[in-house]
Design a protein around this motif. Structure first.
Motif, PDB file in Angstrom:
ATOM      1  N   LYS A   1     -29.082 124.820 -32.379  1.00 47.01           N
ATOM      2  CA  LYS A   1     -28.463 123.583 -31.910  1.00 47.01           C
ATOM      3  C   LYS A   1     -27.113 123.837 -31.260  1.00 47.01           C
ATOM      4  O   LYS A   1     -26.771 123.210 -30.265  1.00 47.01           O
ATOM      5  N   HIS A   2     -26.312 124.737 -31.863  1.00 52.29           N
ATOM      6  CA  HIS A   2     -24.924 124.948 -31.434  1.00 52.29           C
ATOM      7  C   HIS A   2     -24.557 126.426 -31.554  1.00 52.29           C
ATOM      8  O   HIS A   2     -24.831 127.037 -32.583  1.00 52.29           O
ATOM      9  N   GLN A   3     -23.911 126.959 -30.534  1.00 48.76           N
ATOM     10  CA  GLN A   3     -23.412 128.337 -30.590  1.00 48.76           C
ATOM     11  C   GLN A   3     -21.990 128.303 -31.150  1.00 48.76           C
ATOM     12  O   GLN A   3     -21.033 128.039 -30.415  1.00 48.76           O
ATOM     13  N   LEU A   4     -21.877 128.525 -32.441  1.00 43.92           N
ATOM     14  CA  LEU A   4     -20.591 128.479 -33.133  1.00 43.92           C
ATOM     15  C   LEU A   4     -20.417 129.736 -33.971  1.00 43.92           C
ATOM     16  O   LEU A   4     -21.377 130.232 -34.557  1.00 43.92           O
ATOM     17  N   SER A   5     -19.203 130.231 -34.053  1.00 47.16           N
ATOM     18  CA  SER A   5     -18.899 131.256 -35.049  1.00 47.16           C
ATOM     19  C   SER A   5     -18.839 130.570 -36.404  1.00 47.16           C
ATOM     20  O   SER A   5     -18.631 129.355 -36.488  1.00 47.16           O
ATOM     21  N   LEU A   6     -19.023 131.344 -37.454  1.00 46.74           N
ATOM     22  CA  LEU A   6     -19.104 130.765 -38.800  1.00 46.74           C
ATOM     23  C   LEU A   6     -18.091 131.421 -39.720  1.00 46.74           C
ATOM     24  O   LEU A   6     -17.907 132.634 -39.682  1.00 46.74           O
ATOM     25  N   ARG A   7     -17.448 130.595 -40.536  1.00 46.56           N
ATOM     26  CA  ARG A   7     -16.448 131.088 -41.489  1.00 46.56           C
ATOM     27  C   ARG A   7     -16.805 130.585 -42.891  1.00 46.56           C
ATOM     28  O   ARG A   7     -17.118 129.418 -43.092  1.00 46.56           O
ATOM     29  N   ALA A   8     -16.719 131.506 -43.850  1.00 45.01           N
ATOM     30  CA  ALA A   8     -16.979 131.165 -45.249  1.00 45.01           C
ATOM     31  C   ALA A   8     -15.756 131.510 -46.087  1.00 45.01           C
ATOM     32  O   ALA A   8     -15.140 132.554 -45.894  1.00 45.01           O
ATOM     33  N   THR A   9     -15.434 130.624 -47.009  1.00 47.23           N
ATOM     34  CA  THR A   9     -14.350 130.848 -47.966  1.00 47.23           C
ATOM     35  C   THR A   9     -15.002 131.060 -49.326  1.00 47.23           C
ATOM     36  O   THR A   9     -15.698 130.172 -49.828  1.00 47.23           O
ATOM     37  N   ILE A  10     -14.773 132.244 -49.909  1.00 47.35           N
ATOM     38  CA  ILE A  10     -15.462 132.595 -51.150  1.00 47.35           C
ATOM     39  C   ILE A  10     -14.437 133.035 -52.191  1.00 47.35           C
ATOM     40  O   ILE A  10     -13.564 133.856 -51.899  1.00 47.35           O
ATOM     41  N   LYS A  11     -14.567 132.479 -53.380  1.00 48.85           N
ATOM     42  CA  LYS A  11     -13.677 132.904 -54.459  1.00 48.85           C
ATOM     43  C   LYS A  11     -13.849 134.398 -54.712  1.00 48.85           C
ATOM     44  O   LYS A  11     -14.961 134.928 -54.662  1.00 48.85           O
ATOM     45  N   LYS A  12     -12.736 135.063 -54.990  1.00 54.41           N
ATOM     46  CA  LYS A  12     -12.758 136.513 -55.206  1.00 54.41           C
ATOM     47  C   LYS A  12     -13.774 136.925 -56.271  1.00 54.41           C
ATOM     48  O   LYS A  12     -14.447 137.940 -56.126  1.00 54.41           O
ATOM     49  N   LYS A  13     -13.892 136.125 -57.322  1.00 52.47           N
ATOM     50  CA  LYS A  13     -14.783 136.495 -58.432  1.00 52.47           C
ATOM     51  C   LYS A  13     -16.263 136.236 -58.134  1.00 52.47           C
ATOM     52  O   LYS A  13     -17.118 136.653 -58.902  1.00 52.47           O
ATOM     53  N   ASN A  14     -16.556 135.615 -56.997  1.00 52.11           N
ATOM     54  CA  ASN A  14     -17.946 135.285 -56.664  1.00 52.11           C
ATOM     55  C   ASN A  14     -18.585 136.446 -55.896  1.00 52.11           C
ATOM     56  O   ASN A  14     -18.852 136.368 -54.701  1.00 52.11           O
ATOM     57  N   LEU A  15     -18.849 137.525 -56.602  1.00 54.38           N
ATOM     58  CA  LEU A  15     -19.364 138.749 -55.986  1.00 54.38           C
ATOM     59  C   LEU A  15     -20.744 138.565 -55.365  1.00 54.38           C
ATOM     60  O   LEU A  15     -21.044 139.145 -54.323  1.00 54.38           O
ATOM     61  N   ILE A  16     -21.573 137.757 -55.985  1.00 55.26           N
ATOM     62  CA  ILE A  16     -22.927 137.541 -55.455  1.00 55.26           C
ATOM     63  C   ILE A  16     -22.862 136.862 -54.094  1.00 55.26           C
ATOM     64  O   ILE A  16     -23.529 137.286 -53.148  1.00 55.26           O
ATOM     65  N   SER A  17     -22.048 135.814 -53.965  1.00 54.40           N
ATOM     66  CA  SER A  17     -21.932 135.138 -52.665  1.00 54.40           C
ATOM     67  C   SER A  17     -21.396 136.079 -51.597  1.00 54.40           C
ATOM     68  O   SER A  17     -21.858 136.069 -50.455  1.00 54.40           O
ATOM     69  N   LYS A  18     -20.428 136.897 -51.963  1.00 54.35           N
ATOM     70  CA  LYS A  18     -19.888 137.841 -50.980  1.00 54.35           C
ATOM     71  C   LYS A  18     -20.990 138.761 -50.464  1.00 54.35           C
ATOM     72  O   LYS A  18     -21.097 138.996 -49.261  1.00 54.35           O
ATOM     73  N   LYS A  19     -21.835 139.260 -51.356  1.00 59.10           N
ATOM     74  CA  LYS A  19     -22.936 140.139 -50.947  1.00 59.10           C
ATOM     75  C   LYS A  19     -23.928 139.405 -50.054  1.00 59.10           C
ATOM     76  O   LYS A  19     -24.412 139.957 -49.065  1.00 59.10           O
ATOM     77  N   VAL A  20     -24.231 138.167 -50.399  1.00 57.52           N
ATOM     78  CA  VAL A  20     -25.173 137.376 -49.605  1.00 57.52           C
ATOM     79  C   VAL A  20     -24.636 137.176 -48.184  1.00 57.52           C
ATOM     80  O   VAL A  20     -25.351 137.397 -47.201  1.00 57.52           O
ATOM     81  N   PHE A  21     -23.389 136.786 -48.071  1.00 60.60           N
ATOM     82  CA  PHE A  21     -22.806 136.563 -46.747  1.00 60.60           C
ATOM     83  C   PHE A  21     -22.722 137.870 -45.959  1.00 60.60           C
ATOM     84  O   PHE A  21     -22.991 137.891 -44.756  1.00 60.60           O
ATOM     85  N   GLN A  22     -22.390 138.961 -46.628  1.00 59.92           N
ATOM     86  CA  GLN A  22     -22.335 140.263 -45.939  1.00 59.92           C
ATOM     87  C   GLN A  22     -23.716 140.665 -45.432  1.00 59.92           C
ATOM     88  O   GLN A  22     -23.845 141.173 -44.309  1.00 59.92           O
ATOM     89  N   LYS A  23     -24.749 140.422 -46.225  1.00 63.33           N
ATOM     90  CA  LYS A  23     -26.117 140.740 -45.786  1.00 63.33           C
ATOM     91  C   LYS A  23     -26.509 139.926 -44.556  1.00 63.33           C
ATOM     92  O   LYS A  23     -27.371 140.345 -43.784  1.00 63.33           O
ATOM     93  N   CYS A  24     -25.891 138.765 -44.389  1.00 62.42           N
ATOM     94  CA  CYS A  24     -26.179 137.904 -43.235  1.00 62.42           C
ATOM     95  C   CYS A  24     -25.263 138.206 -42.051  1.00 62.42           C
ATOM     96  O   CYS A  24     -25.258 137.462 -41.065  1.00 62.42           O
ATOM     97  N   GLY A  25     -24.477 139.273 -42.140  1.00 61.09           N
ATOM     98  CA  GLY A  25     -23.669 139.713 -41.009  1.00 61.09           C
ATOM     99  C   GLY A  25     -22.219 139.291 -41.018  1.00 61.09           C
ATOM    100  O   GLY A  25     -21.469 139.607 -40.090  1.00 61.09           O
ATOM    101  N   PHE A  26     -21.779 138.591 -42.050  1.00 62.86           N
ATOM    102  CA  PHE A  26     -20.385 138.170 -42.146  1.00 62.86           C
ATOM    103  C   PHE A  26     -19.519 139.378 -42.495  1.00 62.86           C
ATOM    104  O   PHE A  26     -19.937 140.238 -43.269  1.00 62.86           O
TER     105      PHE A  26
END
Length: 149
Positions: free
Chosen positions: A107-132
């Motif tokens: 729908k839209h060509q946008l860059s994406l930004r995520a804010t993740i709590k330092k202790k949320n290691l699982i979310s960080k891994k998920v976002f990194q696997k998606c190219g963040f």
């Protein structure tokens, strides 16, 4: 997995997912929300021209939601993910996030930004696997960016 925009019938489940103790620990807003505020927020999201809330369904299990809050002038969107507690540990979050991103980018060509709590290691891994990639880190949060050109 099927990805679709949420509808009013999803509101109740998303309310319970949001008020789950683990979700609260990992969220910026770390206290329970009441139903009245949730209903108002949900209605705003559904009718917003700047936000998208996608839900993922694997077999019959509603896996979770991915939210995008878009700033079309700056060509960027914030993104967040919240899983159904029953879907945790099933290795579905990366698929949920990547498929929701693809749906948004159609729908839209946008860059994406995520804010993740330092202790949320699982979310960080998920976002990194998606190219963040890590853009900035602070005492409490890490900020990840997926540059789309």
């Amino acid at each position: 997995m099927i990805i679709r925009e949420v509808n009013e019938s999803d509101s109740e489940e998303i309310f319970f997912w949001r008020n789950n103790k683990v979700t609260q620990l990992m969220s910026k807003v770390s206290f329970p929300l009441n139903k009245k505020k949730h209903k108002a927020w949900f209605k705003d999201i559904i009718f917003s021209d700047n936000s998208y809330l996608f839900i993922g369904i694997h077999n019959t299990l509603k896996v979770g939601v991915v939210r995008f809050d878009c700033d079309f002038k700056k060509k960027i969107s914030t993104v967040s993910i919240n899983l159904n507690p029953e879907a945790r540990g099933k290795r579905l979050s990366t698929t949920l996030l990547s498929m929701a991103i693809k749906k948004l980018l159609k729908k839209h060509q946008l860059s994406l930004r995520a804010t993740i709590k330092k202790k949320n290691l699982i979310s960080k891994k998920v976002f990194q696997k998606c190219g963040f990639v890590l853009e900035v880190n602070t005492k409490e949060y890490d900020y990840y960016l997926l540059n789309v050109k």
